[in-house]
Design an enzyme around this catalytic site. Sequence first.
Site: not given
Ligand code: F6P
Length: 419
Positions: A141, A143, A297
């Site tokens: 992840t 995050d 990006l």
């Molecule tokens: O995978 C985590 C994340 O990148 C978060 O930081 C972000 O809020 C989210 O995914 C956005 O994901 P999606 O592609 O589902 O909108």
Amino acid sequence: MKKNILYAQSGGVTPVINATACGVIETARKHRDRIGKVFAGKDGIIGILREELIDTSKENKSAIAALRHTPGGAFGSCRYKLKSIEESRREYERLIEVLRAHDIGYFFYNGGGDSADTAHKVSQIGKKLGFEVQCIGVPKTIDNDLPVTDNCPGFGSVAKYVAVSILEASLDVESMASSSTKVFILEVMGRHAGWIAAAAGLAAREEGDPPHVILFPEVPFRQREFLAKVKRAVERHGYCSIVVSEGVRDLDGKFLSDTGTRDAFGHAQLGGVAPVVAGIVREKLGYKYHWAVSDYLQRSARHVASRTDVEQAYAVGAAAVELALEGKSGVMPVIKRLSNDPYRWKIGETTLGRVANREKMMPKSYIAADGFGITAAARRYLAPLIQGEDYPPYGRDGLPKYVRMKKVLLPKKLPKFEV
Ligand code: F6P
């Protein structure tokens, strides 16, 4: 009887999730005496429920090797939450039917905390239904919010991208500041945890270097202090460079950028806080500004990946296969830090129960006393993770040579299932 591996990607992808897939497939191919084939769920667990399984044995060696430097999720990912076993019993049973029909002995789920929870439940239900499957979670992840592991594959590359981007954009605004733009705002991901925003702070090598302000989800947004900080930076340096996490909340705990939409996990869809912050700067201070949302990006910037991150992403994939061969189930390979300088790490393991549904926030000791920057301790933790480059090969057309999988599906054996 040799059993097959079923691998699936889950949740938001990373610049290096395919390096993990590469680690799984290449390592499994080294153990042909004990492991059958590696199949991949098309679009993650949704494909498994639909019995859409990609046969990776149809991909040649060089295509699999190229996964190591290709961003995106090569087999497709999804945001699809399996609820409790009681609520989603039919889906869990279907999963087991699919695994049984295709001789799966090992299920590898490559994702974050939600995915660790699913892998955990699949191992439990397998036992209940008398079907032995070894379930291994494989961390990823951007995050960086999984517990137990020192850091998460995917994070180091995004950290490097945002640090490089704010360094470069700050040189631009510095050039323009005397007569034009005075404030630049970069929005980064990270949902509830400020790890990515913090990593942008690595761009500041000396006191006064940009970014001058970082807004973390862990620190409630205080407008007056923020504006004073921006004004001071403009007066001192001629411009102010700001990094804002998408997860910043106001004093009432409300996201500054909640779009009102929820995903399948119930997470708020975030994004768009940079223009909100820019609006405050314009209204209260009147400075000319530019803002950028790094959005996908940052999550796909494989051209500026961290070599450390690529190596770790590959290593957790390879380790998942080793754990499976050791007979382990309900576990996840993790990254253990052995030392900061020189940076040394190794792969360890933890149980899925310790990782499932838990988020690791930035510790207080990593956030500067005024709440707008990072500390030396944060720097010590973050700096090794962006070390090294691992450029993808480029073609004569000037573009990176990324690979696309053929995605040959296995013939179906079961009745249709609606997802
Ligand atoms: O995978 C985590 C994340 O990148 C978060 O930081 C972000 O809020 C989210 O995914 C956005 O994901 P999606 O592609 O589902 O909108």
